[in-house]
Design an enzyme around this catalytic site. Structure first.
Site, PDB file in Angstrom:
ATOM      1  N   GLU A 203       0.818  -1.220   0.000  1.00 21.76           N
ATOM      2  CA  GLU A 203       0.000   0.000   0.000  1.00 21.76           C
ATOM      3  C   GLU A 203       0.852   1.270   0.000  1.00 21.76           C
ATOM      4  OE1 GLU A 203      -2.480  -2.669  -0.375  1.00 21.76           O
ATOM      5  OE2 GLU A 203      -1.385  -2.925   1.496  1.00 21.76           O
ATOM      6  N   ASP A 327      -7.681  -4.709  -5.342  1.00 16.85           N
ATOM      7  CA  ASP A 327      -6.807  -5.140  -4.242  1.00 16.85           C
ATOM      8  C   ASP A 327      -6.960  -6.626  -3.962  1.00 16.85           C
ATOM      9  OD1 ASP A 327      -4.857  -4.784  -2.203  1.00 16.85           O
ATOM     10  OD2 ASP A 327      -6.423  -4.719  -0.699  1.00 16.85           O
ATOM     11  N   TRP A 505     -10.948 -15.693  10.196  1.00 14.48           N
ATOM     12  CA  TRP A 505      -9.656 -15.033   9.964  1.00 14.48           C
ATOM     13  C   TRP A 505      -8.491 -15.856  10.498  1.00 14.48           C
ATOM     14  CZ3 TRP A 505     -10.053 -11.441   6.495  1.00 14.48           C
ATOM     15  CH2 TRP A 505      -8.985 -10.584   6.234  1.00 14.48           C
ATOM     16  N   ALA A 569      -6.768  -7.360  10.252  1.00 14.57           N
ATOM     17  CA  ALA A 569      -7.269  -6.369   9.298  1.00 14.57           C
ATOM     18  C   ALA A 569      -8.751  -6.063   9.465  1.00 14.57           C
ATOM     19  CB  ALA A 569      -7.008  -6.860   7.867  1.00 14.57           C
TER      20      ALA A 569
END
Length: 598
Positions: A203, A327, A505, A569
């Site tokens: 990023e 992305d 996750w 995230a």
């Protein structure tokens, strides 16, 4: 005189015995060898010395003492808290060797624990400078172990090697300058006596690359950029650079000078298949996110890259999202497995990958040729499918974020907003899947969510965010976001699924006991029957699990371990989804389980 001789003889005997015991002590301090690395997971089930329970990354163990019949007796043996106020996300996979567990934690920490009791043996806490720029929380995914060293990376883009028995620093090496946006969160891997790492920071307009180092010294052996146009290097015994060929062809898939800040960070672990002598690593998004600024496929971003460990050169690549505008990092693990071709009945050396873009890909791992591709999530908007002949996506052009330079009156402020699924957090993200040779299924921690996304103008500035996009994450269903799915790589079918309210996750473990273990953000470690998908056991760890479980055996007993600690995230980037799970609590601990003896 005889008495003196006897005493002298005893003195010599004691000296010899002392030397022998000292020698035995040095022998008992075992070192991790290349043979240990190659035997991990299946050949030697008393250890866990790779990130993935084997160099191929299958996360499968043949251990079967814990099975659907006995798992009801699985109980905690011990739990260790990482302590302090430094909680946040905990994504580490522990390493287990010679009676010790090595586990990393948030804020670039590592602990050595007695594997039987959980007693802390030593701790190393890296001093982090001000101004670090991690994209997605202050997490760390684990360490590598080799010889007498345990090696891990830090948020300021350094590698640190410590004596595995004392915790003393043996060497430190800088991967890159953190002030330019570089960081490091992955678990390093050992391949043929080399330490293999990527980097993070896509990023910020960094340049993704893969490095091979001497694990004993930290010195570079070769480095391979994964943005087309950059030169690779080998290093001689004095550390001098020797040119080793450009990656690809300059400007072939990148316009102008944009390749110089092209992103494509390989920010997860590499895997290695000794059968074909190739390193497999995934690459991240091209920079910036705004795809209107960079026409072309933008190699080698959003790809699986196969590298010859002996030469440091790219042998093949497969780009899962050419000209990525959403992305959809291609960093997810490429897991080696044997694929039975339904047309010929022949076995193919293949690899499977559940990509962020929502498609599951099966490639011939010898040459990268696409064998199969199919969705593993329910809604995909950006593409209508994957052409199995060309290997390329069938784009849905209406679902590419709008061009800010031609829309909205051409004022260059904001392009058309589009709704896309999956969101940029992916059909699957960092959480590693598992493959069971016993069932032939992949076990994929998937998520169903969408995003509003739009493009904006942006220019590169060293160390500054380099996106050119805005977004909002949205759930697609009222009753669930996450789903653990058993996926058949041959038929492309989802065999069963277990839905979960919050996004999944954490990673997955498959075992010879016909069980699949995984954790949830709600704090549960769960065991599922690998064939039927039936939940057979669960345990509340006290905080969300976003890390992969492991298993090993000691003196005939099977152990299961997992790190617990909510973060990562999702709460940082999750938009409407983050609001939906904002009741979840942070933590930081490792739990170990075994079967209770009645």
């Amino acid at each position: 005189m005889e008495q003196i001789r006897k005493r002298a003889g005893w003195s010599v005997a004691v000296s010899v015995l002392a030397l022998s015991l000292a020698g035995m002590g040095s022998v008992q301090a075992k070192e991790v060898t290349d043979a240990d690395i190659l035997a991990d997971g299946t050949g030697n089930t008393s250890q866990v010395v790779t990130h993935g329970l084997g160099t191929k990354g299958q996360r499968f163990s043949p251990l079967a003492k814990v099975n659907p019949q006995t798992v009801k007796n699985l109980v905690p043996v011990w739990s260790f808290s990482f302590g302090g106020e430094k909680q946040r996300g905990q994504q580490s996979q522990p390493i287990v060797f010679d009676g010790k567990m090595y586990v990393t934690a948030s804020y670039s920490r590592i602990f050595a624990l007695d594997v039987k009791t959980g007693e802390k043996l030593w701790k190393y806490e890296h001093r982090l400078p001000d101004g670090i720029m991690p994209c997605c929380d202050v997490i760390n995914r684990g360490a590598a172990i080799y010889g007498n060293l345990v090696i891990f990376g830090t948020l300021d883009a350094q590698l640190v090697a410590l004596d595995k028995d004392t915790g003393k620093v043996v060497w430190k090496e800088k991967i890159e300058d953190y002030k330019a946006g570089y960081s490091f969160t992955a678990a390093p891997q050992i391949v043929k006596g080399m330490l293999i790492t990527g980097n993070s920071g896509g990023e910020f307009g960094i340049v993704g690359r893969v490095d091979a180092r001497d694990p004993k010294t930290g010195k570079l052996i070769w480095t391979r950029p994964v943005v087309e146009g950059h030169m690779g290097f080998k290093y001689d015994k004095d550390g001098n650079q020797v040119e080793n060929g450009i990656s690809g062809t300059t400007n072939a898939t990148w316009p102008g000078d944009l390749w110089k800040t092209g992103g494509a960070a390989p920010w997860l672990s590499a895997y290695y298949d000794p059968d074909v002598n190739l390193i497999f690593i995934g690459t991240g998004n091209p920079a910036p996110w705004n795809s209107w600024l960079r026409p072309g496929d933008n190699l080698y971003s959003s790809s699986t890259v196969a590298i010859d460990p002996d030469t440091g050169k790219i042998v093949w690549h497969y780009q899962t999202t050419p000209h990525d505008g959403w992305d959809y990092d291609g960093v997810n693990e490429f897991v080696s497995f044997d694929y039975k071709d339904p047309k010929t009945g022949k076995m193919v050396k293949a690899g499977g990958k559940a990509d962020r873009n929502g498609f599951f890909f099966v490639n011939d791992r010898t040459n990268g040729k696409l064998i199969n591709a199919f969705p593993f999530v329910k809604q995909i908007d950006w593409a209508k499918g994957i052409d199995l002949n060309t290997g390329r996506p069938l784009y849905n052009d209406a679902k590419r974020p709008g061009n800010p330079f031609t829309e909205g009156g051409g004022d260059g402020k904001k392009g058309e907003v589009v709704l896309n699924a999956p969101s940029f957090l992916g059909g699957k993200n960092q959480m590693p899947m598992a493959f069971s040779p016993k069932t032939g299924y992949f076990y994929v921690p998937a998520n169903e969510w969408a995003m509003d996304i739009w493009n904006e103008p942006v220019s590169y500035k060293r160390g500054a965010a380099y996106l050119g996009a805005g977004f909002t994450i949205k759930p697609l269903n009222e009753d669930y976001i996450g789903a653990l799915r058993a996926v058949d790589p041959v038929s492309g079918k989802i065999v069963w699924e277990v839905k979960n309210n919050a996004p999944l996750w954490g990673g997955v473990l498959a075992t010879g006991g016909n069980l699949v273990f995984y954790g949830t953000p709600e704090g549960y470690l769960k065991a599922i029957d690998a064939t039927s998908g039936k939940e057979v056991w669960k345990f509340q760890t006290g905080s969300g699990i976003i890390a992969p479980p492991i298993t090993w055996e000691d003196k005939g007993e099977q152990y299961i371990a997992v790190v617990s600690g909510w973060g990562g995230a999702v709460p940082l980037w999750g938009g409407d989804v983050a609001k939906r799970v904002n009741f979840l609590e942070q933590g930081g601990s490792v739990w170990v389980f075994k079967l209770h003896k009645s």
